[in-house]
Design a protein around this motif. Structure first.
Motif, mmCIF file in Angstrom:
data_model
loop_
_atom_site.group_PDB
_atom_site.id
_atom_site.type_symbol
_atom_site.label_atom_id
_atom_site.label_comp_id
_atom_site.label_asym_id
_atom_site.label_seq_id
_atom_site.Cartn_x
_atom_site.Cartn_y
_atom_site.Cartn_z
ATOM 1 N N TYR A 78 -1.650 4.140 -16.030
ATOM 2 C CA TYR A 78 -1.719 3.043 -15.069
ATOM 3 C C TYR A 78 -2.878 2.113 -15.412
ATOM 4 O O TYR A 78 -3.887 2.530 -15.975
ATOM 5 C CB TYR A 78 -1.897 3.567 -13.650
ATOM 6 C CG TYR A 78 -0.687 4.298 -13.116
ATOM 7 C CD1 TYR A 78 0.597 3.788 -13.276
ATOM 8 C CD2 TYR A 78 -0.833 5.497 -12.423
ATOM 9 C CE1 TYR A 78 1.703 4.463 -12.776
ATOM 10 C CE2 TYR A 78 0.267 6.174 -11.918
ATOM 11 C CZ TYR A 78 1.525 5.650 -12.099
ATOM 12 O OH TYR A 78 2.622 6.313 -11.609
ATOM 13 N N TYR A 79 -2.720 0.869 -15.022
ATOM 14 C CA TYR A 79 -3.747 -0.132 -15.293
ATOM 15 C C TYR A 79 -4.663 -0.316 -14.087
ATOM 16 O O TYR A 79 -4.224 -0.245 -12.944
ATOM 17 C CB TYR A 79 -3.098 -1.483 -15.634
ATOM 18 C CG TYR A 79 -2.437 -1.522 -16.988
ATOM 19 C CD1 TYR A 79 -3.186 -1.766 -18.137
ATOM 20 C CD2 TYR A 79 -1.070 -1.300 -17.121
ATOM 21 C CE1 TYR A 79 -2.581 -1.806 -19.387
ATOM 22 C CE2 TYR A 79 -0.452 -1.330 -18.365
ATOM 23 C CZ TYR A 79 -1.213 -1.587 -19.492
ATOM 24 O OH TYR A 79 -0.618 -1.614 -20.731
ATOM 25 N N GLY A 80 -5.934 -0.581 -14.369
ATOM 26 C CA GLY A 80 -6.854 -0.998 -13.326
ATOM 27 C C GLY A 80 -7.942 -0.014 -12.976
ATOM 28 O O GLY A 80 -7.686 1.185 -12.790
ATOM 29 N N LEU A 81 -9.179 -0.518 -12.898
ATOM 30 C CA LEU A 81 -10.334 0.271 -12.479
ATOM 31 C C LEU A 81 -10.937 -0.344 -11.217
ATOM 32 O O LEU A 81 -12.152 -0.335 -11.022
ATOM 33 C CB LEU A 81 -11.378 0.326 -13.605
ATOM 34 C CG LEU A 81 -10.953 1.045 -14.887
ATOM 35 C CD1 LEU A 81 -12.039 0.937 -15.956
ATOM 36 C CD2 LEU A 81 -10.640 2.514 -14.603
ATOM 37 N N ASN A 82 -10.074 -0.868 -10.374
ATOM 38 C CA ASN A 82 -10.534 -1.477 -9.129
ATOM 39 C C ASN A 82 -9.565 -1.124 -8.015
ATOM 40 O O ASN A 82 -8.586 -0.399 -8.221
ATOM 41 C CB ASN A 82 -10.649 -2.997 -9.283
ATOM 42 C CG ASN A 82 -9.283 -3.661 -9.481
ATOM 43 O OD1 ASN A 82 -8.286 -3.006 -9.753
ATOM 44 N ND2 ASN A 82 -9.236 -4.969 -9.337
ATOM 45 N N GLY A 83 -9.813 -1.650 -6.814
ATOM 46 C CA GLY A 83 -8.886 -1.378 -5.732
ATOM 47 C C GLY A 83 -9.355 -1.885 -4.396
ATOM 48 O O GLY A 83 -10.414 -2.502 -4.275
ATOM 49 N N ASP A 84 -8.537 -1.609 -3.368
ATOM 50 C CA ASP A 84 -8.819 -2.015 -1.997
ATOM 51 C C ASP A 84 -8.856 -0.788 -1.094
ATOM 52 O O ASP A 84 -7.979 0.087 -1.175
ATOM 53 C CB ASP A 84 -7.746 -2.976 -1.471
ATOM 54 C CG ASP A 84 -7.815 -4.345 -2.131
ATOM 55 O OD1 ASP A 84 -8.866 -4.673 -2.715
ATOM 56 O OD2 ASP A 84 -6.803 -5.082 -2.073
ATOM 57 N N LEU A 85 -9.870 -0.741 -0.215
ATOM 58 C CA LEU A 85 -9.979 0.326 0.776
ATOM 59 C C LEU A 85 -9.338 -0.175 2.066
ATOM 60 O O LEU A 85 -9.772 -1.172 2.641
ATOM 61 C CB LEU A 85 -11.452 0.682 0.998
ATOM 62 C CG LEU A 85 -11.755 2.002 1.716
ATOM 63 C CD1 LEU A 85 -13.211 2.419 1.475
ATOM 64 C CD2 LEU A 85 -11.469 1.964 3.197
ATOM 65 N N ILE A 86 -8.311 0.530 2.507
ATOM 66 C CA ILE A 86 -7.498 0.097 3.645
ATOM 67 C C ILE A 86 -7.396 1.229 4.661
ATOM 68 O O ILE A 86 -7.251 2.397 4.285
ATOM 69 C CB ILE A 86 -6.099 -0.324 3.166
ATOM 70 C CG1 ILE A 86 -6.196 -1.590 2.301
ATOM 71 C CG2 ILE A 86 -5.148 -0.563 4.330
ATOM 72 C CD1 ILE A 86 -4.906 -1.969 1.622
ATOM 73 N N ILE A 87 -7.468 0.882 5.941
ATOM 74 C CA ILE A 87 -7.275 1.866 7.003
ATOM 75 C C ILE A 87 -6.186 1.375 7.949
ATOM 76 O O ILE A 87 -5.797 0.211 7.921
ATOM 77 C CB ILE A 87 -8.582 2.132 7.784
ATOM 78 C CG1 ILE A 87 -9.078 0.844 8.447
ATOM 79 C CG2 ILE A 87 -9.649 2.728 6.874
ATOM 80 C CD1 ILE A 87 -10.289 1.039 9.336
ATOM 81 N N TRP A 88 -5.705 2.274 8.792
ATOM 82 C CA TRP A 88 -4.690 1.909 9.770
ATOM 83 C C TRP A 88 -5.370 1.408 11.045
ATOM 84 O O TRP A 88 -6.264 2.059 11.588
ATOM 85 C CB TRP A 88 -3.798 3.100 10.102
ATOM 86 C CG TRP A 88 -2.773 2.821 11.158
ATOM 87 C CD1 TRP A 88 -2.728 3.324 12.422
ATOM 88 C CD2 TRP A 88 -1.623 1.968 11.040
ATOM 89 N NE1 TRP A 88 -1.634 2.848 13.095
ATOM 90 C CE2 TRP A 88 -0.943 2.006 12.266
ATOM 91 C CE3 TRP A 88 -1.115 1.169 10.003
ATOM 92 C CZ2 TRP A 88 0.232 1.281 12.494
ATOM 93 C CZ3 TRP A 88 0.048 0.446 10.232
ATOM 94 C CH2 TRP A 88 0.710 0.509 11.457
#
Length: 345
Positions: free
Chosen positions: A240-250
């Motif tokens: 998979y590509y990518g060393l980043n992301g988003d932290l999401i909660i409900w």
């Protein structure tokens, strides 16, 4: 266009004075925990930067920064910051921050092109942070480790709120779920990006979606990301590509996913060159920030931003970000929000 969600049977659990007290305690407690857990020292941040330096965050490349001319500098143009994603990395170098340590700051910004609603305001306030890391830690495991530390601070802060206001009971799960954006696409191939986020956030309560900016198997990125700070094109051992992301909660009040943080391992000079080429932005190589990075002057780092008003909105169970911060809203939104029990500051 602005859009207002009216939560079902909404009733604010705190009055204005309690809300302001809660905001103060949450911000103080969380930033202390963030500083301790990531070994960050506080620094002073700019509200504006010079145009044409490449320092300002251009977000998705279409949002226009608020700008003004400086009379005493031959009318040079300055821009209100969108975020401090690149400024922080310059600061790590200029302050000679050692490996394993970093900085954080209060970032205040204006995003004039924002579509206004329960979660989006013209005014942006967040903790921007950046940590010097060794080059050998450019991997998903290290990214997850740092996310875990931040999530630990979120858990502790939620309990602080419960101690202050027992009517607000903790709901965050003890562990955060990690999933790659490609895996999420495969789980819900017929849903839009936001619909996929809603489904996964509702299922797990808290999730970190890895890989934001690079194209997925459907030919589209999960979301847009500038090519010159996060590394979204490196390939991990699982393909998979990518060393980043988003932290999401409900968010149980609005019944939707709530993004609290965008973060990631930053580009090195090789990845920067590749991502500028892929996105047809090679002209940026001549800008101040990019020249310093390409010449090897800037340290390898990981960093991100954490929304202050959004965090307080979640902890205090508010239905609109305008119940937390003072901003400008369409008059019809103010009227309708008031009717729905959400008086906007």
């Amino acid at each position: 266009m602005s859009y207002l969600i009216k939560p079902k049977q909404y009733h604010a659990l705190l009055d204005l004075q309690q809300t302001e007290l809660g905001i103060k305690q949450i911000k103080s407690f969380f930033q202390q925990n963030l500083s301790s857990d990531l070994r960050l020292r506080r620094v002073t941040a700019p509200l504006f930067v010079l145009k044409g330096t490449g320092i300002n965050d251009n977000l998705n490349g279409v949002e226009k920064a608020v700008s003004f001319s400086i009379k005493d500098m031959d009318n040079a143009e300055a821009e209100i910051v969108h975020s401090l994603a690149k400024w922080k990395r310059l600061t790590l170098a200029d302050y000679n921050i050692n490996e394993g340590y970093g900085i954080y700051t209060d970032m205040n910004a204006i995003r004039a092109d924002e579509e206004l609603g329960n979660l989006h305001s013209l005014y942006v306030d967040q903790w921007d942070w950046e940590l010097v890391m060794p080059e050998e830690n450019r991997n998903v495991d290290y990214l997850k480790e740092v996310v875990g530390r931040i999530y630990g601070a979120l858990i502790r802060t939620e309990y602080l709120v419960y101690e202050m206001f027992p009517q607000i009971t903790p709901i965050l799960p003890s562990e955060i779920k990690f999933i790659h954006s490609e895996e999420l696409l495969q789980m819900y191939p017929n849903l839009t990006t936001k619909e996929r986020e809603n489904e996964i956030a509702k299922k797990f309560g808290a999730v970190f979606i890895i890989g934001i900016g690079g194209k997925l198997s459907n030919g589209e990125p999960h979301d847009g990301r500038s090519p010159d700070y996060d590394d979204w094109s490196s390939k991990s051992k699982n393909g998979y590509y990518g060393l980043n992301g988003d932290l999401i909660i409900w968010n149980p009040i609005l019944e939707c996913a709530l993004e609290l943080s965008s973060m990631g391992i930053r580009v090195n000079k090789e990845i920067l060159a590749e991502q500028l080429k892929v996105t047809n932005n090679e002209d940026r190589r001549n800008l101040y920030f990019h020249q310093r990075l390409l010449s090897g002057e800037l340290p390898q780092s990981i960093g991100g931003g954490i929304g202050q008003s959004r965090l307080c909105m979640f902890y205090l169970r508010k239905g609109h970000i305008g119940e937390i911060q003072a901003s400008i809203w369409p008059e019809d939104m103010r009227i309708e929000a008031e009717k729905a029990g959400m008086p906007l500051i």
